[in-house]
Design a protein around this motif. Sequence first.
Motif, PDB file in Angstrom:
ATOM      1  N   ASP A  97     -10.091   0.838  -1.119  1.00  0.00           N
ATOM      2  CA  ASP A  97     -11.419   0.446  -0.643  1.00  0.00           C
ATOM      3  C   ASP A  97     -12.432   0.511  -1.787  1.00  0.00           C
ATOM      4  O   ASP A  97     -13.249  -0.403  -1.958  1.00  0.00           O
ATOM      5  CB  ASP A  97     -11.892   1.348   0.503  1.00  0.00           C
ATOM      6  CG  ASP A  97     -11.160   1.101   1.808  1.00  0.00           C
ATOM      7  OD1 ASP A  97     -10.473   0.058   1.936  1.00  0.00           O
ATOM      8  OD2 ASP A  97     -11.264   1.968   2.701  1.00  0.00           O
ATOM      9  N   GLU A  98     -12.354   1.586  -2.571  1.00  0.00           N
ATOM     10  CA  GLU A  98     -13.266   1.745  -3.714  1.00  0.00           C
ATOM     11  C   GLU A  98     -13.038   0.650  -4.751  1.00  0.00           C
ATOM     12  O   GLU A  98     -13.994   0.071  -5.277  1.00  0.00           O
ATOM     13  CB  GLU A  98     -13.087   3.131  -4.345  1.00  0.00           C
ATOM     14  CG  GLU A  98     -13.522   4.260  -3.438  1.00  0.00           C
ATOM     15  CD  GLU A  98     -12.985   5.628  -3.838  1.00  0.00           C
ATOM     16  OE1 GLU A  98     -13.407   6.611  -3.210  1.00  0.00           O
ATOM     17  OE2 GLU A  98     -12.154   5.717  -4.771  1.00  0.00           O
ATOM     18  N   LEU A  99     -11.776   0.363  -5.040  1.00  0.00           N
ATOM     19  CA  LEU A  99     -11.460  -0.686  -6.016  1.00  0.00           C
ATOM     20  C   LEU A  99     -11.828  -2.069  -5.493  1.00  0.00           C
ATOM     21  O   LEU A  99     -12.249  -2.942  -6.262  1.00  0.00           O
ATOM     22  CB  LEU A  99      -9.975  -0.634  -6.396  1.00  0.00           C
ATOM     23  CG  LEU A  99      -9.579   0.552  -7.271  1.00  0.00           C
ATOM     24  CD1 LEU A  99      -8.067   0.687  -7.362  1.00  0.00           C
ATOM     25  CD2 LEU A  99     -10.202   0.424  -8.660  1.00  0.00           C
ATOM     26  N   ALA A 118      -0.912   8.055   2.217  1.00  0.00           N
ATOM     27  CA  ALA A 118      -1.314   6.681   2.528  1.00  0.00           C
ATOM     28  C   ALA A 118      -2.821   6.580   2.750  1.00  0.00           C
ATOM     29  O   ALA A 118      -3.455   5.628   2.313  1.00  0.00           O
ATOM     30  CB  ALA A 118      -0.553   6.182   3.752  1.00  0.00           C
ATOM     31  N   SER A 119      -3.401   7.594   3.406  1.00  0.00           N
ATOM     32  CA  SER A 119      -4.845   7.537   3.672  1.00  0.00           C
ATOM     33  C   SER A 119      -5.660   7.643   2.381  1.00  0.00           C
ATOM     34  O   SER A 119      -6.702   6.998   2.237  1.00  0.00           O
ATOM     35  CB  SER A 119      -5.266   8.632   4.650  1.00  0.00           C
ATOM     36  OG  SER A 119      -5.012   9.914   4.114  1.00  0.00           O
ATOM     37  N   VAL A 120      -5.174   8.417   1.423  1.00  0.00           N
ATOM     38  CA  VAL A 120      -5.871   8.533   0.137  1.00  0.00           C
ATOM     39  C   VAL A 120      -5.807   7.219  -0.622  1.00  0.00           C
ATOM     40  O   VAL A 120      -6.798   6.769  -1.202  1.00  0.00           O
ATOM     41  CB  VAL A 120      -5.307   9.701  -0.705  1.00  0.00           C
ATOM     42  CG1 VAL A 120      -5.844   9.663  -2.125  1.00  0.00           C
ATOM     43  CG2 VAL A 120      -5.637  11.032  -0.053  1.00  0.00           C
ATOM     44  N   VAL A 121      -4.643   6.564  -0.615  1.00  0.00           N
ATOM     45  CA  VAL A 121      -4.547   5.293  -1.325  1.00  0.00           C
ATOM     46  C   VAL A 121      -5.412   4.237  -0.665  1.00  0.00           C
ATOM     47  O   VAL A 121      -6.003   3.392  -1.346  1.00  0.00           O
ATOM     48  CB  VAL A 121      -3.082   4.828  -1.508  1.00  0.00           C
ATOM     49  CG1 VAL A 121      -2.574   3.999  -0.354  1.00  0.00           C
ATOM     50  CG2 VAL A 121      -2.927   4.028  -2.785  1.00  0.00           C
ATOM     51  N   GLN A 128       0.815  -1.213   0.000  1.00  0.00           N
ATOM     52  CA  GLN A 128       0.000   0.000   0.000  1.00  0.00           C
ATOM     53  C   GLN A 128       0.846   1.259   0.000  1.00  0.00           C
ATOM     54  O   GLN A 128       0.575   2.186  -0.763  1.00  0.00           O
ATOM     55  CB  GLN A 128      -0.936   0.013   1.221  1.00  0.00           C
ATOM     56  CG  GLN A 128      -2.086  -0.925   1.109  1.00  0.00           C
ATOM     57  CD  GLN A 128      -3.042  -0.846   2.291  1.00  0.00           C
ATOM     58  OE1 GLN A 128      -3.981  -1.593   2.328  1.00  0.00           O
ATOM     59  NE2 GLN A 128      -2.836   0.026   3.249  1.00  0.00           N
ATOM     60  N   LEU A 129       1.858   1.314   0.839  1.00  0.00           N
ATOM     61  CA  LEU A 129       2.703   2.500   0.929  1.00  0.00           C
ATOM     62  C   LEU A 129       3.458   2.732  -0.378  1.00  0.00           C
ATOM     63  O   LEU A 129       3.594   3.870  -0.836  1.00  0.00           O
ATOM     64  CB  LEU A 129       3.682   2.379   2.096  1.00  0.00           C
ATOM     65  CG  LEU A 129       4.498   3.624   2.423  1.00  0.00           C
ATOM     66  CD1 LEU A 129       3.586   4.831   2.683  1.00  0.00           C
ATOM     67  CD2 LEU A 129       5.388   3.386   3.625  1.00  0.00           C
ATOM     68  N   GLU A 130       3.901   1.672  -0.995  1.00  0.00           N
ATOM     69  CA  GLU A 130       4.588   1.773  -2.293  1.00  0.00           C
ATOM     70  C   GLU A 130       3.638   2.346  -3.353  1.00  0.00           C
ATOM     71  O   GLU A 130       4.030   3.183  -4.161  1.00  0.00           O
ATOM     72  CB  GLU A 130       5.069   0.380  -2.707  1.00  0.00           C
ATOM     73  CG  GLU A 130       5.825   0.329  -3.997  1.00  0.00           C
ATOM     74  CD  GLU A 130       6.188  -1.102  -4.404  1.00  0.00           C
ATOM     75  OE1 GLU A 130       6.659  -1.247  -5.544  1.00  0.00           O
ATOM     76  OE2 GLU A 130       5.990  -2.042  -3.620  1.00  0.00           O
ATOM     77  N   LEU A 131       2.384   1.895  -3.334  1.00  0.00           N
ATOM     78  CA  LEU A 131       1.382   2.432  -4.268  1.00  0.00           C
ATOM     79  C   LEU A 131       1.161   3.918  -4.030  1.00  0.00           C
ATOM     80  O   LEU A 131       1.093   4.699  -4.973  1.00  0.00           O
ATOM     81  CB  LEU A 131       0.054   1.687  -4.129  1.00  0.00           C
ATOM     82  CG  LEU A 131      -0.046   0.329  -4.781  1.00  0.00           C
ATOM     83  CD1 LEU A 131      -1.359  -0.344  -4.401  1.00  0.00           C
ATOM     84  CD2 LEU A 131       0.072   0.447  -6.289  1.00  0.00           C
ATOM     85  N   ALA A 132       1.034   4.298  -2.759  1.00  0.00           N
ATOM     86  CA  ALA A 132       0.803   5.712  -2.428  1.00  0.00           C
ATOM     87  C   ALA A 132       1.933   6.576  -2.982  1.00  0.00           C
ATOM     88  O   ALA A 132       1.686   7.619  -3.598  1.00  0.00           O
ATOM     89  CB  ALA A 132       0.676   5.882  -0.916  1.00  0.00           C
ATOM     90  N   LYS A 133       3.175   6.138  -2.781  1.00  0.00           N
ATOM     91  CA  LYS A 133       4.320   6.903  -3.276  1.00  0.00           C
ATOM     92  C   LYS A 133       4.328   6.962  -4.800  1.00  0.00           C
ATOM     93  O   LYS A 133       4.583   8.010  -5.380  1.00  0.00           O
ATOM     94  CB  LYS A 133       5.618   6.294  -2.759  1.00  0.00           C
ATOM     95  CG  LYS A 133       5.864   6.551  -1.282  1.00  0.00           C
ATOM     96  CD  LYS A 133       7.147   5.911  -0.809  1.00  0.00           C
ATOM     97  CE  LYS A 133       7.339   6.139   0.676  1.00  0.00           C
ATOM     98  NZ  LYS A 133       8.523   5.466   1.194  1.00  0.00           N
ATOM     99  N   ALA A 134       4.046   5.848  -5.443  1.00  0.00           N
ATOM    100  CA  ALA A 134       4.084   5.799  -6.908  1.00  0.00           C
ATOM    101  C   ALA A 134       2.983   6.656  -7.533  1.00  0.00           C
ATOM    102  O   ALA A 134       3.196   7.282  -8.572  1.00  0.00           O
ATOM    103  CB  ALA A 134       3.958   4.353  -7.389  1.00  0.00           C
ATOM    104  N   VAL A 135       1.822   6.703  -6.892  1.00  0.00           N
ATOM    105  CA  VAL A 135       0.707   7.502  -7.411  1.00  0.00           C
ATOM    106  C   VAL A 135       0.851   8.965  -7.006  1.00  0.00           C
ATOM    107  O   VAL A 135       0.309   9.851  -7.657  1.00  0.00           O
ATOM    108  CB  VAL A 135      -0.648   6.922  -6.937  1.00  0.00           C
ATOM    109  CG1 VAL A 135      -1.827   7.777  -7.359  1.00  0.00           C
ATOM    110  CG2 VAL A 135      -0.839   5.507  -7.477  1.00  0.00           C
ATOM    111  N   GLY A 136       1.602   9.214  -5.939  1.00  0.00           N
ATOM    112  CA  GLY A 136       1.812  10.589  -5.471  1.00  0.00           C
ATOM    113  C   GLY A 136       0.704  11.089  -4.582  1.00  0.00           C
ATOM    114  O   GLY A 136       0.335  12.263  -4.630  1.00  0.00           O
TER     115      GLY A 136
END
Length: 146
Positions: free
Chosen positions: A72-74, A64-67, A53-61
Amino acid sequence: MAAEESLTDTVGFLLGKLGQQANVRFADRLAPLGLRPRHCAVLELLSGGPRAQLELAKAVGVTASVVVDMLDELEQLDAVRRVRDTADRRRQLIELTPTGRELRHQTLSLARQNDEELLSAISPAEAAALLHTLGRIAAATGLIAK
């Protein structure tokens, strides 16, 4: 007498305005699938395999709470699932489901339709050159890996 310079004659301004328009049109195309453009980045990143999750948050910019909200939506769409990392049981990995892979393919098709509409005023050769040039600029600025 020379024409007065205008902000609308700058690459940054034009790319920004075109980007806004492209995003609005893309969002309209995605809405029937229950997706937004920001979800597409996650689907694309996960197409290469599970990620933390944290890796995704960083990659998407995003934070962590937004990712987490995005995931959750996905997850509600059955596009992703959270699994425990076998190497580190404290960490969750996110992976695409078969539904997520299908949604990713659909979003790519919708993005291509969006491109066709946006680029309809130029020739296929000009469109290919533009895509190539934008890809080089994006790679040079670190926005994408090439």
